[in-house]
Design an enzyme around this catalytic site. Sequence first.
Site, PDB file in Angstrom:
ATOM      1  N   GLU A 257      43.280  21.062  -5.824  1.00  0.00           N
ATOM      2  CA  GLU A 257      43.755  22.435  -5.837  1.00  0.00           C
ATOM      3  C   GLU A 257      45.278  22.499  -5.926  1.00  0.00           C
ATOM      4  O   GLU A 257      45.845  23.321  -6.662  1.00  0.00           O
ATOM      5  CB  GLU A 257      43.288  23.179  -4.580  1.00  0.00           C
ATOM      6  CG  GLU A 257      41.778  23.267  -4.432  1.00  0.00           C
ATOM      7  CD  GLU A 257      41.211  22.119  -3.643  1.00  0.00           C
ATOM      8  OE1 GLU A 257      40.194  22.326  -2.970  1.00  0.00           O
ATOM      9  OE2 GLU A 257      41.779  21.000  -3.683  1.00  0.00           O
TER      10      GLU A 257
ATOM     11  N   GLU B  55      26.576  -7.254  -6.191  1.00  0.00           N
ATOM     12  CA  GLU B  55      26.240  -8.224  -7.241  1.00  0.00           C
ATOM     13  C   GLU B  55      25.985  -9.545  -6.542  1.00  0.00           C
ATOM     14  O   GLU B  55      26.911 -10.321  -6.300  1.00  0.00           O
ATOM     15  CB  GLU B  55      27.375  -8.346  -8.271  1.00  0.00           C
ATOM     16  CG  GLU B  55      27.639  -7.071  -9.054  1.00  0.00           C
ATOM     17  CD  GLU B  55      28.625  -7.275 -10.193  1.00  0.00           C
ATOM     18  OE1 GLU B  55      28.765  -8.428 -10.674  1.00  0.00           O
ATOM     19  OE2 GLU B  55      29.267  -6.291 -10.609  1.00  0.00           O
TER      20      GLU B  55
ATOM     21  N   GLY C 206      22.779 -12.704  -5.204  1.00  0.00           N
ATOM     22  CA  GLY C 206      21.624 -13.486  -5.622  1.00  0.00           C
ATOM     23  C   GLY C 206      20.329 -12.943  -5.054  1.00  0.00           C
ATOM     24  O   GLY C 206      20.303 -11.963  -4.291  1.00  0.00           O
TER      25      GLY C 206
END
Length: 398
Positions: free
Chosen positions: A89, A331, A333
């Site tokens: 704003e 990310e 295994g």
Amino acid sequence: MAACSPLPPGRCHINLELSRTAHPLNSTPTPDAEPGAAFAAPMREALALAQHAIGLSDPNPRVGCVIVAADGHVLGRGHTQEAGGAHAEVMALRDASSRGAHVQGATVVVTLEPCSHHGRTPPCADALIEAGVGRVVMAMRDPNPLVAGQGAARLAAAGIEILDGPFATKAHELNVGFVSRMTRGRPWLRLKVAVSLDGRTALANGASQWITGEAARSDGHAWRKRAGGVLTGVGTVLDDDPRLDVRLVRTAKQPLRVVVDSRLETPPAARIVEPPGPVLLYAAAENGERRRGLEARGAEITLLPSPSGKVDLAAMLADLGRRGINELHVEAGEKLNASLLREGLVDELLVYVAPRLLGSGRGLAALGSFERLEQSLDFRIIETTALGDDLRLLLRPR
């Protein structure tokens, strides 16, 4: 504040159902309402402006603002800046002032309720009152308990008309992580994987570079940019030595890189400890020598043991929430993925499917064998997008 895929045989079955609409946190947002819906065009522009705050404004929400004259002419535009900088704003008011435009009686179209509290910056509600605007149209109310309707109430008390605008769902989606942190005290967890048609994330020998094409990999970095933190496990660190920073797309700041490392096995020479960006390791047991080596490289280490001797993953998410992480991009295994899925901590799957078959190899999540289909983890498809030869799926638990 205004401011994936089929798993390997013997693993897990994922049932997918196409969903036309997506509601963050599996809740129903406020429906688009009249007469605020009449401001659809400037609200679309405000949402587009808010996109520019991705990778910039965290931990503050991504907000866009457009100030419109009675004849529909745009007087000013703005979006949230970096934490401690101006909110949307204020940026729009400054833009209007730089154009020599007068905003008295104008309509402010903003994607999130103007803030009403003193944080690092003064309240946006006060700035709008002082500017003499006549109406504020907001896509959604602020879930921050410090605001939560108080911004709208302050504006209304000053004689400013308040309207609930259109595109509440889009505004929620843009700030799904901020909503999560404000309402649940933890980040929105997005688990990303790249898989073959037969559900493999890597060959049996661990080779995985690259399953998907360049377009999918660049898109993955755009999702890293969106997150306040990128998380992996120590197994991935030892096997792949990843950097997990944002490189393939431009970003104003790097996310916090997080490693789940119960026994503090991360080598001090690991690439994930290198600049740019901070690094945080969660461990379950002390290792004085390894701690000293990692801390000498600038890493921070936090002990959060569970009764089983592993890192307490739920406590980790709560801690990341306290650190201001809105979205956590994972990310990892198949073992850590399975742990997060089993504990019900995954809010979203981001799956890149490559049109190739890899045969025997590593899977999405090592969930073990199920005896009945009713034990499967079911997801609904929120979005499908083609990226070169690959397909991106966005899914959420049913």
